[in-house]
Write a protein that holds these residues in place. Structure first.
Motif, PDB file in Angstrom:
ATOM      1  N   ARG A  81       0.854  -1.185   0.000  1.00  0.00           N
ATOM      2  CA  ARG A  81       0.000   0.000   0.000  1.00  0.00           C
ATOM      3  C   ARG A  81       0.885   1.228   0.000  1.00  0.00           C
ATOM      4  O   ARG A  81       2.089   1.150   0.247  1.00  0.00           O
ATOM      5  CB  ARG A  81      -0.895   0.013   1.245  1.00  0.00           C
ATOM      6  CG  ARG A  81      -0.096  -0.062   2.534  1.00  0.00           C
ATOM      7  CD  ARG A  81      -0.952  -0.271   3.757  1.00  0.00           C
ATOM      8  NE  ARG A  81      -0.155  -0.784   4.860  1.00  0.00           N
ATOM      9  CZ  ARG A  81      -0.629  -0.997   6.071  1.00  0.00           C
ATOM     10  NH1 ARG A  81      -1.883  -0.762   6.318  1.00  0.00           N
ATOM     11  NH2 ARG A  81       0.154  -1.459   7.010  1.00  0.00           N
ATOM     12  N   ASP A  82       0.285   2.377  -0.286  1.00  0.00           N
ATOM     13  CA  ASP A  82       1.024   3.629  -0.234  1.00  0.00           C
ATOM     14  C   ASP A  82       1.456   3.925   1.200  1.00  0.00           C
ATOM     15  O   ASP A  82       0.715   3.657   2.139  1.00  0.00           O
ATOM     16  CB  ASP A  82       0.159   4.785  -0.734  1.00  0.00           C
ATOM     17  CG  ASP A  82      -0.112   4.704  -2.223  1.00  0.00           C
ATOM     18  OD1 ASP A  82       0.628   3.981  -2.900  1.00  0.00           O
ATOM     19  OD2 ASP A  82      -1.062   5.347  -2.693  1.00  0.00           O
ATOM     20  N   GLU A  84       2.064   6.693   3.821  1.00  0.00           N
ATOM     21  CA  GLU A  84       1.703   8.075   4.073  1.00  0.00           C
ATOM     22  C   GLU A  84       2.326   8.536   5.384  1.00  0.00           C
ATOM     23  O   GLU A  84       2.255   7.839   6.397  1.00  0.00           O
ATOM     24  CB  GLU A  84       0.179   8.230   4.148  1.00  0.00           C
ATOM     25  CG  GLU A  84      -0.529   7.819   2.862  1.00  0.00           C
ATOM     26  CD  GLU A  84      -2.034   7.831   3.005  1.00  0.00           C
ATOM     27  OE1 GLU A  84      -2.506   8.182   4.119  1.00  0.00           O
ATOM     28  OE2 GLU A  84      -2.729   7.494   2.046  1.00  0.00           O
ATOM     29  N   GLY A 155     -11.719   0.666   1.408  1.00  0.00           N
ATOM     30  CA  GLY A 155     -11.163  -0.462   0.697  1.00  0.00           C
ATOM     31  C   GLY A 155     -11.498  -1.793   1.325  1.00  0.00           C
ATOM     32  O   GLY A 155     -11.430  -2.828   0.678  1.00  0.00           O
ATOM     33  N   GLU A 280      -8.812   5.120  -4.090  1.00  0.00           N
ATOM     34  CA  GLU A 280      -7.437   4.937  -4.549  1.00  0.00           C
ATOM     35  C   GLU A 280      -7.294   5.026  -6.064  1.00  0.00           C
ATOM     36  O   GLU A 280      -6.206   5.244  -6.582  1.00  0.00           O
ATOM     37  CB  GLU A 280      -6.902   3.578  -4.072  1.00  0.00           C
ATOM     38  CG  GLU A 280      -6.652   3.471  -2.573  1.00  0.00           C
ATOM     39  CD  GLU A 280      -7.922   3.222  -1.775  1.00  0.00           C
ATOM     40  OE1 GLU A 280      -9.003   3.121  -2.404  1.00  0.00           O
ATOM     41  OE2 GLU A 280      -7.840   3.115  -0.539  1.00  0.00           O
ATOM     42  N   THR A 302      -9.559   8.931   0.725  1.00  0.00           N
ATOM     43  CA  THR A 302      -9.225   7.516   0.600  1.00  0.00           C
ATOM     44  C   THR A 302      -9.508   6.786   1.905  1.00  0.00           C
ATOM     45  O   THR A 302      -9.656   7.398   2.961  1.00  0.00           O
ATOM     46  CB  THR A 302      -7.740   7.323   0.231  1.00  0.00           C
ATOM     47  OG1 THR A 302      -6.922   7.912   1.252  1.00  0.00           O
ATOM     48  CG2 THR A 302      -7.419   7.964  -1.108  1.00  0.00           C
TER      49      THR A 302
END
Length: 641
Positions: A81-82, A84, A155, A280, A302
């Motif tokens: 996943r991103d 952050e 998600g 996303e 998101t």
């Protein structure tokens, strides 16, 4: 053999073959490498804390004044996943300047050989709260109604869909608009439609009409084509004394991003464009590009984030007066030349960070002293934000700020090339890209042998990495006659990845043909999902806001009393005023309830409450202090209005 990455200019010739060869896909943990990430953080302002959506090691301060720190992702992070990072400062709105020295071996006069300055401003642009609710303006809301808007906001499969959240947000926006403005709402997909042929004045009647349409709005318009509705909006003349404010909501991407951004930029003198990327899959190029081109502000929603707070922040920006004549002025020794790397600032918002990069060239100065100021005009008042500079440029082997400045300059140059400037602009972009190691539209990374500086020979290998599916489930064949024109024969028998990828590529532009869908979780079980026309939310805040009238008042009725936890008869009996003041009493109670029970959501209802208080103060024949005291006693609160 050691390799590194270098930038070379590549040409795309017609009929050229692929430069990559297929390699076996990596499966669940079976990869020939490991990854780690460590962040070295330094800032001119003291660092308070660092937070992340991924587990971090404890923050380690490496300087006594807490301007330098280090943090790492914990071992075992799978990079699925991103990542952050949220960096909190002790003085978050302090204007700052950072100077980074050039590389000693680089050519003098080149970007990498000179000093680069990064300036950070936090302009203060405010208006009186009372004036916000009497502001004129034309507000146009453009909402994505493609099939993918039926996906859950979260998600992990949360209950509310993206279109459901958009509906709730539009209700909040409609209740928050100021009297005297004009508005319209568009929905777009493969086609588009608008609530009204032209923007209409904001009244109780038009608000109620729009609310009815909003509550029945579905993700039923197919694909994602945003250019036609924009062309329709811009074809209509702007209303005199009503500056246009465009709010765009989308969860996808389009194939003509550059054309869309170009159109928005063409009309930037007559409107501001605020964009919201949902989920996303929202295109950052589209969301950022439209906002930047339209002198607005982009937002991304998101995971489990609520859309409403971010939208209301943008409404605050839209209602605040626009800054004009924005310039950056330097007051430094004459022997220091200044070359902008960032494009000129064309929009400012209250306490919203502005970052600018400059290339500074000095023949012999070991330190630079002086000042630099951001100048602008708000409502005919000149404003100056000043930063005093007395710094020696710092040496950093990563050349971080040089590369960030190069990226800004390259993007601006690429835009000029698109608009038809001569070849020298393209050549300048290529030169900056090769100097800095920052890729551009005309360069790309290739493998280079560090021993002989020669490109690595042989085809590159392409490895398929399993990605998280947007849906997490696949729809069974029995639910659809077709999916994007392709029959889903034997979907349950497909390999999981193949099934998911087929659905991602074909399902997004297809409308549902059944109201009841059967889902298959990789063929393990079947369940039923019934889609209803409108998701019934149980959020008392949204229910209260839904009852507010366009002028800001509430009527005394049982639905309001229920939210307050009372019966209508109790509310009437507790009123300190005459029966004809029942709406004043109901409105005071509603505002007190917001302050007393929903203080943590104030950024969502601030305009609702401001409009209500403006209406209350415009009424006569009662004592506000008495009504507030009676309301606090009745609701068991201690709120001051």
């Amino acid at each position: 053999m050691a390799t590194t990455c270098g930038l070379r200019t590549l040409k795309n010739e017609p009929g050229s073959t692929s430069l990559t060869t297929e390699a076996p896909a990596a499966q669940g943990g079976d990869v020939p490498y490991t990854l780690s990430l460590t962040m070295d953080i330094y800032s001119p302002s003291s660092i308070q804390s660092v937070e992340s959506n991924c587990p971090l090691t404890p923050l380690e301060f490496v300087s006594q004044d807490k301007t330098q720190a280090k943090a790492s992702l914990t071992s075992g992070h799978k990079f699925d996943r991103d990542v952050e990072l949220l960096l909190y400062y002790s003085q978050p709105h302090l204007p700052t300047a950072i100077l980074e020295a050039g590389r000693p071996a680089a050519e003098s006069g080149s970007l990498m050989g000179d000093t680069v300055a990064m300036l950070t401003f936090y302009p203060e642009i405010q208006a009186e709260k009372s004036s916000l609710m009497t502001s004129s303006g034309e507000f146009i809301f453009l909402v994505d109604r493609s099939g993918s808007m039926d996906c859950p906001m979260e998600g992990n499969g949360g209950n509310q869909t993206r279109i459901g959240s958009a509906r709730d947000t539009l209700v909040l926006l409609l209740k928050s608009l100021p009297l005297g403005c004009y508005f319209n709402i568009y929905g777009f997909g493969s086609e588009y439609e608008s609530f009204f042929p032209e923007s209409v004045e904001y009244t109780q009647t038009t608000m109620e009409t729009a609310l009815q349409k909003v509550k029945s709005m579905q993700a039923d318009l197919g694909g994602t084509e945003i250019l036609p509705p924009l062309q329709n909006i811009y074809s209509k003349p702007c209303l005199p004394s009503h500056p246009r404010q465009l709010f765009v909501f989308t969860d996808g991407e389009v194939g003509n991003t550059k054309d869309v951004i170009k159109l928005v930029k063409k009309h930037a003198d007559t409107h501001r464009c605020f964009t919201f990327g949902i989920g996303e899959g929202a295109s950052s190029a589209l969301v950022n590009g439209m906002a930047e081109g339209g002198c607005g502000h982009p937002q991304f929603i998101t995971g489990a984030e609520r859309m409403q707070p971010k939208v209301m922040q943008s409404l605050q920006f839209a209602l605040n007066p626009a800054a004009k004549d924005i310039t950056v002025k330097w007051n430094i020794p004459a022997e220091v030349s200044v070359t902008p790397l960032s494009p000129p600032v064309n929009v400012l918002f209250n306490f919203k960070r502005v970052i600018q990069y400059f290339q500074l060239r000095a023949q012999s100065a070991s330190s630079i002293s002086g000042s630099v100021s951001l100048h602008y005009i708000v409502e005919d008042k000149a404003v100056e934000n000043k930063i005093n500079i007395n710094l020696q440029p710092k040496t950093d082997s990563s050349m971080l700020f040089h590369r960030l400045g190069a990226r800004k300059a390259i993007l601006a140059l690429e835009e000029k090339v698109t608009e038809g400037d001569d070849k020298s602009v393209r050549e300048r972009a290529i030169d900056l890209s090769i100097q800095s190691g920052v890729s551009s539209s005309y360069t790309a990374f290739i493998g280079v042998n560090t021993a002989n500086k020669e490109p690595v020979q042989g085809p590159l290998q392409q490895r398929h990495i399993a990605a998280r599916s947007l849906f997490g489930k696949c729809f069974s064949q029995r639910s659809f006659a077709h999916c994007g024109g392709y029959p889903l024969m034997g979907c349950q028998m497909m390999a999981p990845m193949a099934c998911q990828m087929s659905l991602q590529s074909n399902f997004m532009n297809t409308s549902l043909i059944n109201s009841s869908l059967e889902l298959c979780d990789m063929g393990t079980y079947l369940t039923s999902l019934v889609l209803t026309p409108m998701e019934k939310h149980q959020d008392p805040l949204l229910e209260l806001i839904d009852l507010q009238k366009a002028d800001g008042s509430w009527d005394l009725q049982q639905s309001l009393a229920s939210i307050l936890g009372k019966q209508e008869e109790e509310v009437v009996k507790a009123s300190p005023g005459k029966p004809e003041l029942s709406s004043v009493w109901a409105t005071v109670l509603a505002v007190l309830w917001l302050h007393g029970h929903k203080a943590e959501s104030k950024d969502e209802w601030q305009f609702v409450a401001t409009k209500a208080m403006a209406w209350i103060k415009a009424q006569s024949g009662f004592d506000l202090t008495e009504f507030v005291a009676a309301g606090n006693s009745f609701l068991g609160l201690q709120v001051k209005l």
